[in-house]
Enzyme design. Structure first.
Site, PDB file in Angstrom:
ATOM      1  N   ASP A 169      36.054  55.975  12.067  1.00 59.46           N
ATOM      2  CA  ASP A 169      35.009  55.143  12.694  1.00 59.46           C
ATOM      3  C   ASP A 169      34.107  54.448  11.667  1.00 59.46           C
ATOM      4  OD1 ASP A 169      33.955  57.619  12.015  1.00 59.46           O
ATOM      5  OD2 ASP A 169      32.799  57.902  13.848  1.00 59.46           O
ATOM      6  N   LYS A 178      33.036  68.548  14.248  1.00 58.12           N
ATOM      7  CA  LYS A 178      32.236  68.341  15.457  1.00 58.12           C
ATOM      8  C   LYS A 178      32.678  69.244  16.612  1.00 58.12           C
ATOM      9  CE  LYS A 178      33.304  63.995  14.786  1.00 58.12           C
ATOM     10  NZ  LYS A 178      33.469  62.548  14.776  1.00 58.12           N
TER      11      LYS A 178
END
Ligand code: GLC
Length: 441
Positions: free
Chosen positions: A189, A153
């Site tokens: 996550d 990311k």
């Protein structure tokens, strides 16, 4: 407007049922290789934790790092599936925060934890356990450590790859004079999302993020984790962080290839670059740019907003795609905001079609991946499954959920009704507290 050109692009973004089935097959083959330690685009990382019982309790500090925001929270678990966020501070991360040195990044985070403790009057003498959600691929040998395999990311903070992020956080906390916090659990996550939903829903067995990035985790029989080298024999089932964003067996378009070449991790995270929110705006821009160059959009005039990356993101894609007004006024407004004051109706119609194919392909690939994992766990779909999903694509993009349901239906027929899609908003924070509680009990 040359309609054939746009239709050709649209076709290159479509996934017919036969290719979806092929994708699922190669997903299974990559999963299998990943679990046995062979070369695979799916890392299949053991998370050193299983599903919760639902009675975990306690008060925990949670740190959630991995997207455009990071959060510090206090989460209270009451048992019986009840979890409450009793305090929260949320911060945006700027480019300079995520691309500087790792020391600066962890000092920044530790500083925010210190502020949090002061704001919410948590005494420095009160010992607290922290659940740390770190949403990047990491190698764990235990729930309390994990070394970063590589950034994703577009994070690139130096001096973190190959290091244990728990030690980095703890050292930074010490430098800030915070000595009462112990990191009890480190998790991805997707693992947090799965734990949070699994706390209340026994049928939940897949945690998915469809946001800035994309990834999933699920409980695997430990006998199937053939690469297992741990000292202790683990429990019967363990959660696996798949890192599916790196899956690389998808048919790519020239735009995907162009996008990939311009990223800091070229050749990696191929699926993520086709699905997740971080990249959807850029794919849309690259298609538009191509049409502009071929004089098929804006009469060939090159607006500055399209010449360089970064001016529009997933939010713009979704807002333009959902404009159903006759004159496409919303698209017109967004284009004006981007400095294009004179768009024709045909330009706006083309932009809408581009946004749509980009969004629909994202939902389609996401669905194929989810179906692949469900079919891996339950080939005939004999049980009911809840998929816990978090992230802005699923939560905020109108129609995204509808597309997932439609594609599941096309693929699995009536059995798709046994699969429930559940929004697990902010689940990764609660999941971090649950992980810390499981470890403490
Ligand atoms: C990226 C990360 C992964 C995370 C996902 C969603 O794919 O590599 O660990 O789960 O983004 O945040």
């Amino acid at each position: 407007m040359d309609n054939r050109l746009l239709s050709r692009i649209e076709r290159s973004f479509k996934l017919p049922l036969s290719s979806t089935k092929k994708i699922i097959k190669s997903f299974h083959s990559e999963m299998s290789k990943g679990l046995s330690g062979g070369k695979s685009s799916l890392a299949m990382l053991p998370a050193f934790i299983g599903m919760p019982a639902g009675d975990e309790a306690g008060r925990f500090i949670v740190l959630d790092l991995g997207g455009t925001n990071f959060r510090v929270q206090e989460v209270v678990l009451e048992g019986g599936g009840k979890a409450q966020v009793t305090a929260e501070n949320r911060f945006g991360l700027k480019k300079k925060d995520i691309t500087g040195t790792g020391k600066e990044l962890f000092d920044f985070i530790a500083g925010k934890i210190k502020d949090f403790m002061q704001i919410y009057k948590i005494s420095p003498n009160e010992k607290r356990c922290l659940g740390f959600t770190f949403s990047f691929p990491m190698d764990q040998t235990d729930i309390t450590n994990g070394s970063l395999i590589r950034w994703t990311k577009e994070f690139s903070a130096t001096g973190v790859v190959g290091r244990d992020v728990v030690s980095l956080l703890e050292s930074a906390l010490k430098r800030k004079g915070v000595n009462n916090i112990r990191v009890a659990a480190l998790l991805n996550d997707t693992v947090g999302t799965l734990l949070a939903k699994g706390y209340t829903d026994r049928e939940c067995d897949l945690g998915v993020i469809l946001g800035t990035g994309t990834n999933a985790s699920y409980p695997e029989d430990t006998v199937k984790i053939r690469k297992w080298r741990g000292a202790k024999k683990p429990a019967r089932r363990m959660l696996i962080n798949m890192e599916w964003g790196n899956f690389n067996k998808l048919p790519r378009t020239v735009y995907d290839e162009r996008l990939d070449r311009a990223t800091s991790n070229s050749g990696m995270q191929t699926m993520e670059k086709m699905v997740s929110g971080f990249y959807l705006g850029e794919i849309t821009r690259l298609i538009s740019l191509d049409l502009i160059k071929k004089k098929a959009l804006f009469s060939g005039d090159m607006p500055a907003a399209f010449a360089r990356p970064g001016r529009f993101g997933a939010r713009e894609v979704f807002n333009m795609e959902r404009d159903n007004s006759k004159r496409l006024n919303e698209i017109g407004k967004i284009l004006t905001g981007l400095g294009i004051s004179r768009s024709t109706h045909s330009d706006r119609g083309s932009i809408k079609r581009i946004c749509r194919v980009v969004k629909v392909r994202s939902a389609h690939i996401g669905t194929a991946a989810m179906a692949a994992v469900i079919l891996w766990m339950d080939p005939k779909i004999e049980r009911r499954h809840t998929i816990a999903i978090d992230g802005s694509l699923f939560e905020k993009s109108p129609g995204y959920r509808k597309y997932i349901k439609l594609f599941l239906r096309n693929l699995l027929g009536i059995k798709a009704d046994r699969i429930k899609l559940a929004l697990a908003n902010g689940g990764s924070g609660k999941g971090a507290a649950i992980a810390a509680a499981i470890i403490n009990s």
